[in-house]
Scaffold this motif. Structure first.
Motif, PDB file in Angstrom:
ATOM      1  N   VAL A  28      52.637 -23.737  52.461  1.00 48.29           N
ATOM      2  CA  VAL A  28      51.867 -24.708  51.673  1.00 48.29           C
ATOM      3  C   VAL A  28      52.834 -25.636  50.954  1.00 48.29           C
ATOM      4  CG1 VAL A  28      50.245 -25.007  49.747  1.00 48.29           C
ATOM      5  CG2 VAL A  28      49.868 -23.194  51.433  1.00 48.29           C
ATOM      6  N   ASN A  31      54.577 -28.306  53.027  1.00 51.35           N
ATOM      7  CA  ASN A  31      53.760 -29.390  53.559  1.00 51.35           C
ATOM      8  C   ASN A  31      53.131 -30.289  52.504  1.00 51.35           C
ATOM      9  OD1 ASN A  31      53.603 -29.247  56.592  1.00 51.35           O
ATOM     10  ND2 ASN A  31      53.323 -27.107  56.035  1.00 51.35           N
ATOM     11  N   TRP A  90      45.973 -30.163  48.549  1.00 50.02           N
ATOM     12  CA  TRP A  90      46.597 -29.056  49.268  1.00 50.02           C
ATOM     13  C   TRP A  90      45.568 -27.939  49.378  1.00 50.02           C
ATOM     14  CZ3 TRP A  90      46.614 -24.566  46.547  1.00 50.02           C
ATOM     15  CH2 TRP A  90      46.627 -24.646  45.159  1.00 50.02           C
ATOM     16  N   MET A  91      45.731 -27.157  50.398  1.00 50.17           N
ATOM     17  CA  MET A  91      44.799 -26.076  50.689  1.00 50.17           C
ATOM     18  C   MET A  91      45.599 -24.805  50.926  1.00 50.17           C
ATOM     19  SD  MET A  91      41.433 -26.068  51.106  1.00 50.17           S
ATOM     20  CE  MET A  91      41.283 -27.808  51.297  1.00 50.17           C
ATOM     21  N   ARG A  93      46.834 -21.549  52.699  1.00 45.91           N
ATOM     22  CA  ARG A  93      47.016 -21.377  54.152  1.00 45.91           C
ATOM     23  C   ARG A  93      45.862 -20.653  54.851  1.00 45.91           C
ATOM     24  NH1 ARG A  93      52.040 -18.745  57.215  1.00 45.91           N
ATOM     25  NH2 ARG A  93      52.433 -18.037  55.112  1.00 45.91           N
ATOM     26  N   TYR A  95      42.943 -21.105  54.639  1.00 47.59           N
ATOM     27  CA  TYR A  95      41.812 -22.034  54.789  1.00 47.59           C
ATOM     28  C   TYR A  95      42.156 -23.250  55.641  1.00 47.59           C
ATOM     29  CZ  TYR A  95      40.646 -18.867  51.125  1.00 47.59           C
ATOM     30  OH  TYR A  95      40.451 -17.704  50.428  1.00 47.59           O
ATOM     31  N   TRP A  96      43.347 -23.281  56.204  1.00 46.89           N
ATOM     32  CA  TRP A  96      43.762 -24.395  57.059  1.00 46.89           C
ATOM     33  C   TRP A  96      42.933 -24.399  58.340  1.00 46.89           C
ATOM     34  CZ3 TRP A  96      49.870 -24.314  57.183  1.00 46.89           C
ATOM     35  CH2 TRP A  96      50.347 -24.612  55.898  1.00 46.89           C
ATOM     36  N   GLY A  97      42.719 -25.609  58.874  1.00 45.40           N
ATOM     37  CA  GLY A  97      42.083 -25.770  60.175  1.00 45.40           C
ATOM     38  C   GLY A  97      40.595 -25.491  60.197  1.00 45.40           C
ATOM     39  N   GLY A 101      39.737 -29.441  54.039  1.00 44.92           N
ATOM     40  CA  GLY A 101      40.512 -30.578  53.528  1.00 44.92           C
ATOM     41  C   GLY A 101      39.760 -31.880  53.712  1.00 44.92           C
ATOM     42  N   ASN A 129      53.297 -33.586  59.696  1.00 46.12           N
ATOM     43  CA  ASN A 129      52.091 -32.831  59.373  1.00 46.12           C
ATOM     44  C   ASN A 129      50.852 -33.495  59.989  1.00 46.12           C
ATOM     45  OD1 ASN A 129      49.948 -31.473  58.216  1.00 46.12           O
ATOM     46  ND2 ASN A 129      50.843 -31.392  56.180  1.00 46.12           N
ATOM     47  N   GLY A 131      48.006 -32.268  60.817  1.00 42.20           N
ATOM     48  CA  GLY A 131      46.743 -31.823  60.233  1.00 42.20           C
ATOM     49  C   GLY A 131      46.356 -32.669  59.035  1.00 42.20           C
ATOM     50  N   SER A 132      47.322 -32.985  58.186  1.00 42.61           N
ATOM     51  CA  SER A 132      47.044 -33.811  57.019  1.00 42.61           C
ATOM     52  C   SER A 132      46.691 -35.235  57.441  1.00 42.61           C
ATOM     53  CB  SER A 132      48.248 -33.808  56.089  1.00 42.61           C
ATOM     54  OG  SER A 132      47.893 -34.328  54.832  1.00 42.61           O
TER      55      SER A 132
END
Length: 169
Positions: A28, A31, A90-91, A93, A95-97, A101, A129, A131-132
């Motif tokens: 986290v 990133n 920020w989220m 980890r 909860y990613w994907g 976000g 990054n 994803g962001s």
């Protein structure tokens, strides 16, 4: 502020333990510009206490449990009569994907334009990054540029992607 799966509520000092646990994860921190690693005792409290009237920072919580899963905010520009702010988030980890976000960013965009009366919102993400970057694009942001070695983060020069979103209408 609510969305389909999230409640965004003002962050408070009692959230410091969750902030340290979630943001203290090396991935986290790696990133998100501005998150230190290691995230030591007292840092979360100091950060929360430092927020001022230009900082609209929210704990991102799940609607069912109220569990904090990240943080997001808009920081208004310091210039007088400027109606712009920077979006950051920020989220944790785990909860990613999962689209959280994007959901949080979309809620903050609505808040910025409808409640704060902003004319524009800008945001940045590390070039490495994707994803962001997808979060920002799904929230309606337009890519406006790339800046090589824009900042130092955790001892590494980072390239940034820059985005903007203008008030609709």
């Amino acid at each position: 502020m609510k969305s389909a799966r999230l409640i965004l509520r003002p962050i408070r000092l009692e959230d410091a333990r969750s902030v340290q646990r979630l943001a203290g994860d090396r991935e986290v921190a790696a990133n998100a510009a501005g998150i230190p690693y290691p995230f030591e005792d007292g840092m979360a409290e100091a950060w929360i206490s430092s927020l001022d009237e230009r900082s609209h920072v929210f704990a991102i919580c799940l609607t069912g449990s109220g569990e904090m899963i990240g943080a997001a905010g808009l920081v208004e520009a310091a210039k007088e009569h400027s109606r712009t702010a920077e979006l950051s988030y920020w989220m944790g980890r785990p909860y990613w994907g999962r689209g959280f976000g994007t959901e949080a960013a979309q809620a903050l965009v609505r808040y910025g334009f409808e409640t704060l009366g902003l004319e524009s919102i800008h945001a940045n993400c590390f070039s490495r990054n994707p994803g962001s970057r997808r979060v920002l694009e799904k929230a309606g942001f337009r890519h406006i540029g790339h800046e090589e070695k824009a900042l130092q983060h955790l001892g590494q020069a980072e390239d940034l992607e820059r985005f903007t979103l203008m008030r609709p209408g």
